[in-house]
Design an enzyme around this catalytic site. Structure first.
Site, short mmCIF file in Angstrom:
data_model
loop_
_atom_site.label_atom_id
_atom_site.label_comp_id
_atom_site.label_asym_id
_atom_site.label_seq_id
_atom_site.Cartn_x
_atom_site.Cartn_y
_atom_site.Cartn_z
CE LYS A 1 -4.20 -1.75 2.24
NZ LYS A 1 -5.07 -1.66 3.45
CG ASP B 1 -6.36 -7.93 6.06
OD1 ASP B 1 -6.20 -6.98 6.86
OD2 ASP B 1 -6.46 -7.76 4.83
#
Length: 389
Positions: free
Chosen positions: A247, A327
């Site tokens: 990210k 997650d």
């Protein structure tokens, strides 16, 4: 009070036996990187070499100004002030010390009163003969000492030959322990770097550092519940904070968008898995190689409809399957810029519906079985706990 068995009388080793013992332990120690295990092997080797009832490997903790050991035959971890006892005296002077009878010795009376005799009073053990030999690191600095207690042969006292033999072991010990400590320091440094990088990846999308902590802890619990070994579970725990490291390269306009992403934006977001994998894939370190797997595969789905590779079923590494559900759970259970946290029942219903579709059925079952531990982790590492620190 501790209970001690009456020791058996033994004999000194013959030269060929002594050589075999040293070779056997040297081979074991050379293949060991865990400090506790190295210390244990060192203590065992010293005990056998000089035919002692017990052998302790003391290490110098300069920061706390203490001597400590996790390996003292018959007792648990011990810590003493750096100048205390015969071990402290030997380290302070850099000289080996022989004592034939701790209770009648005059020269070291005060030292013994603060060390062996004090410990005897606490444990009920009876110390007689003692031998202490300091050992050094590669720079020649004293880093600890061997302490052998109670010679087990008919003479009941340590000899000059014992001194030579244990000095040899002590010389080897210093170098081996230093290597183990360096390996341990390197691994701890790797863990810190990985965790920090994981936090950096999450902070760009306004998620807290506690997200990576929770995912790491969830992954560890699930790995054990699925029957993975302790070392595999620890490895996954160390690597999983890097699952979203890719990210760092996703534009803010996509990463921080509060609303629903367009198809084009979603395609950009999905590239974080490839980016993370490519950042990590060339490392030869076990932790980073595992992190590369997790970064690439945590968005794959059991039914083959995930990304980036469209892997199906067990084509997805078990580490990817575990981190994936960890997650998703944390994402749904937490407030994000684009949504409010879901209620627990809603999450559990989704997991049941997606069992065999999004998620590996066995991982879902392990999650349900481990739910009390999962919820404890969620509460202990809640985002407001981070804000309170």
């Amino acid at each position: 009070m501790y209970e001690f068995e009456t020791p058996r009388i033994k004999r000194d080793l013959e030269p060929e036996e002594l050589l075999q013992v040293i070779l056997d332990y040297a081979a074991k120690i050379a293949n060991e990187r865990n400090l506790d295990n190295v210390l244990s092997l060192m203590a065992d080797m010293g005990k056998v070499i000089v035919v002692a009832d017990r052998c302790t490997v003391w290490l110098l903790d300069s920061q706390r100004n203490e001597l400590w050991t996790k390996v003292a035959h018959g007792v648990t971890e011990l810590r003493i002030p750096v100048g205390a006892g015969l071990a402290g005296h030997s380290i302070a002077t850099g000289q080996p010390v022989f004592i034939d009878d701790a209770y009648s010795d005059v020269e070291y009376r005060d030292v013994l009163m603060s060390g062996a005799l004090k410990t005897d009073l606490q444990t009920g053990y009876r110390t007689k003969a003692l031998m202490v030999i300091p050992f050094r690191n590669n720079e020649g600095e004293i880093m600890g000492c061997y302490q052998a207690v109670n010679k087990m042969t008919p003479s009941q006292v340590f000899s000059d030959k014992d001194l030579r033999n244990l000095t040899l072991a002590a010389s080897y010990s210093g170098k081996s322990i230093e290597s183990a400590m360096l390996a341990e320091e390197i691994e701890e440094t790797q863990k810190e770097i990985i965790f920090t990088m994981g936090e950096i990846g999450e902070s760009r999308s306004k998620e807290t550092g506690n997200h990576v902590k929770r995912v790491a802890e969830y992954s560890y619990v699930l790995a054990l519940a699925l029957g993975l070994s302790q070392s595999e579970a620890e490895l996954l725990k160390m690597a999983s904070p890097m699952h979203d490291i890719g990210k760092v390269a996703i534009p803010d306009s996509v990463l921080k968008k509060p609303g629903k992403l367009t198809d084009e934006e979603y395609d950009i977001m999905k590239t974080h898995t490839d980016i993370g994998y490519n950042l990590l894939k060339n490392s030869k370190r076990k932790i980073l190689k595992t992190a590369a797997i997790v970064a690439e595969q945590h968005h794959e789905k059991w039914n083959g409809k995930g990304y980036p590779r469209g892997l199906h079923g067990e084509e997805i590494h078990i580490f990817g399957r575990i981190t994936g559900i960890a997650d998703v759970f944390d994402a749904l259970a937490s407030d994000r810029v684009y949504k409010k946290a879901w209620e627990l029942d809603r999450i559990l219903n989704l997991f049941k519906e997606e069992r065999g579709h999004h998620f590996d059925p066995n991982v879902v079952d392990a999650f349900m079985d481990s739910l009390p531990k999962i919820l404890d982790i969620r509460d202990r590492y809640a985002d407001h706990m981070l804000e309170a620190q």
